[in-house]
Design a protein around this motif. Sequence first.
Motif, mmCIF file in Angstrom:
data_model
loop_
_atom_site.group_PDB
_atom_site.id
_atom_site.type_symbol
_atom_site.label_atom_id
_atom_site.label_comp_id
_atom_site.label_asym_id
_atom_site.label_seq_id
_atom_site.Cartn_x
_atom_site.Cartn_y
_atom_site.Cartn_z
ATOM 1 N N HIS A 154 0.833 -1.186 0.000
ATOM 2 C CA HIS A 154 0.000 0.000 0.000
ATOM 3 C C HIS A 154 0.875 1.246 0.000
ATOM 4 O O HIS A 154 2.002 1.230 0.507
ATOM 5 C CB HIS A 154 -0.927 -0.003 1.224
ATOM 6 C CG HIS A 154 -2.000 1.031 1.186
ATOM 7 N ND1 HIS A 154 -1.845 2.264 1.785
ATOM 8 C CD2 HIS A 154 -3.235 1.033 0.615
ATOM 9 C CE1 HIS A 154 -2.941 2.981 1.596
ATOM 10 N NE2 HIS A 154 -3.803 2.250 0.884
ATOM 11 N N SER A 155 0.347 2.329 -0.558
ATOM 12 C CA SER A 155 1.107 3.582 -0.593
ATOM 13 C C SER A 155 1.453 4.075 0.805
ATOM 14 O O SER A 155 2.421 4.827 0.988
ATOM 15 C CB SER A 155 0.312 4.655 -1.349
ATOM 16 O OG SER A 155 -0.978 4.830 -0.758
ATOM 17 N N GLY A 156 0.678 3.633 1.810
ATOM 18 C CA GLY A 156 0.969 4.015 3.189
ATOM 19 C C GLY A 156 1.983 3.121 3.872
ATOM 20 O O GLY A 156 2.323 3.350 5.034
ATOM 21 N N GLY A 157 2.484 2.077 3.164
ATOM 22 C CA GLY A 157 3.530 1.221 3.715
ATOM 23 C C GLY A 157 3.067 -0.144 4.177
ATOM 24 O O GLY A 157 3.893 -0.975 4.558
ATOM 25 N N ASP A 158 1.757 -0.403 4.176
ATOM 26 C CA ASP A 158 1.247 -1.697 4.607
ATOM 27 C C ASP A 158 1.474 -2.743 3.511
ATOM 28 O O ASP A 158 1.681 -2.416 2.344
ATOM 29 C CB ASP A 158 -0.243 -1.597 4.919
ATOM 30 C CG ASP A 158 -0.723 -2.710 5.827
ATOM 31 O OD1 ASP A 158 0.125 -3.518 6.271
ATOM 32 O OD2 ASP A 158 -1.945 -2.783 6.090
ATOM 33 N N ASP A 169 -3.669 2.870 -5.026
ATOM 34 C CA ASP A 169 -3.206 2.698 -3.647
ATOM 35 C C ASP A 169 -2.302 1.484 -3.469
ATOM 36 O O ASP A 169 -1.368 1.515 -2.668
ATOM 37 C CB ASP A 169 -4.406 2.584 -2.700
ATOM 38 C CG ASP A 169 -5.195 3.875 -2.596
ATOM 39 O OD1 ASP A 169 -4.587 4.941 -2.784
ATOM 40 O OD2 ASP A 169 -6.409 3.809 -2.346
ATOM 41 N N TRP A 170 -2.588 0.390 -4.181
ATOM 42 C CA TRP A 170 -1.843 -0.851 -4.010
ATOM 43 C C TRP A 170 -1.025 -1.165 -5.266
ATOM 44 O O TRP A 170 -1.502 -0.981 -6.385
ATOM 45 C CB TRP A 170 -2.780 -2.021 -3.730
ATOM 46 C CG TRP A 170 -3.459 -1.965 -2.394
ATOM 47 C CD1 TRP A 170 -4.649 -1.375 -2.106
ATOM 48 C CD2 TRP A 170 -2.975 -2.499 -1.167
ATOM 49 N NE1 TRP A 170 -4.952 -1.517 -0.776
ATOM 50 C CE2 TRP A 170 -3.934 -2.218 -0.171
ATOM 51 C CE3 TRP A 170 -1.832 -3.221 -0.816
ATOM 52 C CZ2 TRP A 170 -3.790 -2.604 1.153
ATOM 53 C CZ3 TRP A 170 -1.680 -3.614 0.511
ATOM 54 C CH2 TRP A 170 -2.648 -3.306 1.477
#
Length: 254
Positions: free
Chosen positions: A205-209, A239-240
């Motif tokens: 994910h763009s947030g690091g997940d 996002d992914w």
Amino acid sequence: MKIQKKKPLTEKQLAECAALKEIFNAKKEALGLTQEKAAQHLGMNQGSFSHYLNGRNAINLEFALSVSQLLGVPVTDFAPRYATALSDFGPRSLDSFMRFRIEGKGAEGHINEWFGHIHASAAAYPLVPWYSLRMRNPASDRFEDESDPDFIASTEPAGADGYWIPMQGPSMSSAAAPSFPPGSYLLIKPNDFEIKAGKFYLARHSGGDFAIRQYMREASSDYLVALNPTFPTLGLNPDWTLVGRVVDVRMPGL
């Protein structure tokens, strides 16, 4: 069209199947296994697993490595002809793996001859924690969060930067095969992997997940699908992104 009959197994191959069946029957109760459950863990149907136990299919390298992990016994307990070759694929030091990455030759030695009718090679890859530096940047030369990781051999090529990770959470658990329950080991190929509908991937994910999902394409749209229906389907972009393909699965500790 003439149908070619299947070649019967040799006495040695039949003996291997019989030895495996004896081991399975002796351990299945303690491990909570039936043929159906064992087949599910190995990514096959019950009929195929039964063929190995009852001498209708010869035990090949890939199946031997997988079922030995499932039952917690050495391959050589039921297939001693693999003894010499498999002895080279125990745990490796980090220095050994770095030589593999630099030289591009896999673990120290290849399995390249199997009695004239099976040809395969194996390499050892490190088992690393979820969210490790290797997951975030597999091409790096420094992994400060790894001390001396265990190495697990596989006949599936994962490239010079390949690694194993433990499955996190129940999102990819299913009542039917395939199923990747929590704690199963997934071999990730992080570079030069094919993107194909129906295959399984490590997504970031763009947030690091991170997440393991099955890639699906429908009506020109890309989706990431969980095997557990209680988890939502994810849209691939923006996002992914896919950062690795799952090329092998092991079930430790059963």
